[in-house]
Design a protein around this motif. Structure first.
Motif, PDB file in Angstrom:
ATOM      1  N   ILE A 105       3.843 -10.724 -12.119  1.00 26.08           N
ATOM      2  CA  ILE A 105       5.165 -10.194 -12.455  1.00 26.08           C
ATOM      3  C   ILE A 105       5.515  -9.031 -11.528  1.00 26.08           C
ATOM      4  O   ILE A 105       6.641  -8.946 -11.011  1.00 26.08           O
ATOM      5  N   LYS A 106       4.559  -8.128 -11.336  1.00 23.88           N
ATOM      6  CA  LYS A 106       4.799  -6.977 -10.451  1.00 23.88           C
ATOM      7  C   LYS A 106       5.182  -7.437  -9.057  1.00 23.88           C
ATOM      8  O   LYS A 106       6.131  -6.911  -8.450  1.00 23.88           O
ATOM      9  N   SER A 116       6.521 -10.323  -8.280  1.00 25.11           N
ATOM     10  CA  SER A 116       7.803 -11.043  -8.318  1.00 25.11           C
ATOM     11  C   SER A 116       8.983 -10.091  -8.384  1.00 25.11           C
ATOM     12  O   SER A 116      10.011 -10.335  -7.756  1.00 25.11           O
ATOM     13  N   VAL A 117       8.867  -8.982  -9.141  1.00 18.08           N
ATOM     14  CA  VAL A 117       9.995  -8.051  -9.245  1.00 18.08           C
ATOM     15  C   VAL A 117      10.130  -7.190  -8.002  1.00 18.08           C
ATOM     16  O   VAL A 117      11.175  -6.562  -7.787  1.00 18.08           O
ATOM     17  N   GLU A 118       9.086  -7.159  -7.181  1.00 23.03           N
ATOM     18  CA  GLU A 118       9.191  -6.498  -5.884  1.00 23.03           C
ATOM     19  C   GLU A 118       9.823  -7.419  -4.853  1.00 23.03           C
ATOM     20  O   GLU A 118      10.413  -6.951  -3.872  1.00 23.03           O
ATOM     21  N   ALA A 119       9.715  -8.737  -5.070  1.00 21.93           N
ATOM     22  CA  ALA A 119      10.214  -9.710  -4.106  1.00 21.93           C
ATOM     23  C   ALA A 119      11.661 -10.117  -4.367  1.00 21.93           C
ATOM     24  O   ALA A 119      12.354 -10.571  -3.443  1.00 21.93           O
ATOM     25  N   ASN A 173      10.260  -7.174 -17.274  1.00 21.49           N
ATOM     26  CA  ASN A 173      10.525  -7.213 -15.839  1.00 21.49           C
ATOM     27  C   ASN A 173      11.254  -5.960 -15.362  1.00 21.49           C
ATOM     28  O   ASN A 173      10.951  -5.404 -14.307  1.00 21.49           O
ATOM     29  N   LEU A 174      12.231  -5.503 -16.160  1.00 24.43           N
ATOM     30  CA  LEU A 174      12.953  -4.296 -15.769  1.00 24.43           C
ATOM     31  C   LEU A 174      12.035  -3.083 -15.781  1.00 24.43           C
ATOM     32  O   LEU A 174      12.096  -2.239 -14.876  1.00 24.43           O
ATOM     33  N   SER A 175      11.182  -2.985 -16.795  1.00 23.39           N
ATOM     34  CA  SER A 175      10.288  -1.823 -16.859  1.00 23.39           C
ATOM     35  C   SER A 175       9.359  -1.777 -15.655  1.00 23.39           C
ATOM     36  O   SER A 175       9.120  -0.708 -15.079  1.00 23.39           O
ATOM     37  N   MET A 176       8.857  -2.934 -15.236  1.00 24.35           N
ATOM     38  CA  MET A 176       7.947  -2.967 -14.093  1.00 24.35           C
ATOM     39  C   MET A 176       8.686  -2.747 -12.784  1.00 24.35           C
ATOM     40  O   MET A 176       8.158  -2.119 -11.857  1.00 24.35           O
ATOM     41  N   ALA A 177       9.924  -3.233 -12.704  1.00 22.99           N
ATOM     42  CA  ALA A 177      10.726  -2.979 -11.509  1.00 22.99           C
ATOM     43  C   ALA A 177      11.063  -1.503 -11.379  1.00 22.99           C
ATOM     44  O   ALA A 177      11.233  -0.985 -10.267  1.00 22.99           O
ATOM     45  N   ALA A 202       1.318  -2.420 -13.208  1.00 21.20           N
ATOM     46  CA  ALA A 202       0.931  -3.675 -13.859  1.00 21.20           C
ATOM     47  C   ALA A 202      -0.129  -3.444 -14.921  1.00 21.20           C
ATOM     48  O   ALA A 202      -0.046  -3.970 -16.039  1.00 21.20           O
ATOM     49  N   GLY A 203      -1.165  -2.653 -14.602  1.00 26.68           N
ATOM     50  CA  GLY A 203      -2.224  -2.407 -15.567  1.00 26.68           C
ATOM     51  C   GLY A 203      -1.733  -1.670 -16.792  1.00 26.68           C
ATOM     52  O   GLY A 203      -2.089  -2.009 -17.923  1.00 26.68           O
TER      53      GLY A 203
END
Length: 287
Positions: A23-24, A26-29, A77-81, A86-87
């Protein structure tokens, strides 16, 4: 819970722990909400053309899809973006076990016994220990969005229990059909058509690989096994397994993304494992 069911739950734990790394990435890409929309579009299409709808009320299938597909991954996804590691995301999201037990008690009347509560308490003490090491530099908004994602997961768990013994693959596929359009609409509203057009024009083989992992091993395989377990055991028995996800999530984040694991985090992980062992050991002895 039979040992083969325990092993299936551990397979899901391993997949979902690594899921946070993917996920991390993917939200960077690509735009995070657009990435989530692609994920659930891949789960639903073309599978809905070959798999019969689940034998459950349509409102329940749609509600499950909106909770597990739209709400959970929009918030996550928004929180990680926005900066959640990730951890740490894999750690905070596990408050869903509390939400699951509370909602299952309020709606289904499932009463966790004192040993389940004690085991969960020990495990969440371990999560608190890890959190003291990792929350100091985290902004409030991404953290709060991860907690909201956990609430959505708890709702999805209880909806799965309410569905009864339906085909879990059918529930996953048809439930996922409810997620892409709301996610895409929210993406257009907040991320903009230009960002989506850029993501589409620059879509690469590596992007496709990220979406494929999120759609198939994580959402489809993991979701099917999870739903199958929830249909056969009380939510208060199944949900605590996800307390092990931070362990695999932290290790995966360290190996792939270079996020460090400290001695305090290792200590917290040991409490998580001990808490789950207390819950499962007592469950077997009273079964």
């Amino acid at each position: 819970m039979p040992i083969r069911h325990v092993l299936l739950a551990l397979v899901v734990v391993a997949i979902w722990g690594f899921n946070f790394v993917v996920i991390k990435l993917s939200v960077e890409a690509m735009p995070p909400l657009f990435a989530a929309a692609l994920r659930f579009l891949a789960v639903a299409i073309p599978a809905v053309f070959f798999i019969k709808p689940p034998k459950a009320p349509a409102w329940l299938v749609i509600a499950y899809g909106l909770a597990f597909g739209f709400a959970l991954y929009a918030f996550l996804n928004l929180s990680m973006a926005w900066g959640m590691p990730a951890g740490l995301s894999s750690l905070v999201l596990q408050v869903q076990a509390f939400f699951t037990m509370i909602i299952a008690f309020l709606i289904l009347g499932e009463r966790p016994n004192r040993f389940q509560i004690m085991g969960a308490g020990v495990a969440f003490f371990g999560i608190a220990v890890i959190a003291t090491e990792r929350l100091s530099g985290t902004e409030f908004l991404p953290l709060s969005f991860t907690v909201l994602a956990a609430l959505a997961w708890g709702v999805a768990n209880v909806l799965t229990r309410m569905a009864g013994r339906v085909n879990p693959l059918s529930l996953t596929v048809w439930g996922s059909l409810a997620a892409p359009l709301p996610l895409l609409a929210l993406s257009l509203l907040t991320e903009g058509g230009a960002a989506i057009a850029t993501a589409i024009s620059s879509f690469s083989l590596s992007d496709a690989g990220l979406i494929a992992f999120l759609a198939y091993p994580s959402s489809m395989l993991g979701g099917v096994i999870w739903a199958w377990l929830l249909m056969r055991h009380p939510a208060s028995v199944v949900a605590p397994f996800t307390l092990l996800v931070p362990v695999t999530g932290l290790v995966s984040a360290y190996l792939v993304l270079g996020e460090t694991i400290t001695g305090v985090e290792i200590l917290g992980a040991m409490f998580v494992i001990a808490g789950l062992a207390v819950t499962l050991a007592k469950r077997r002895s009273v079964a």
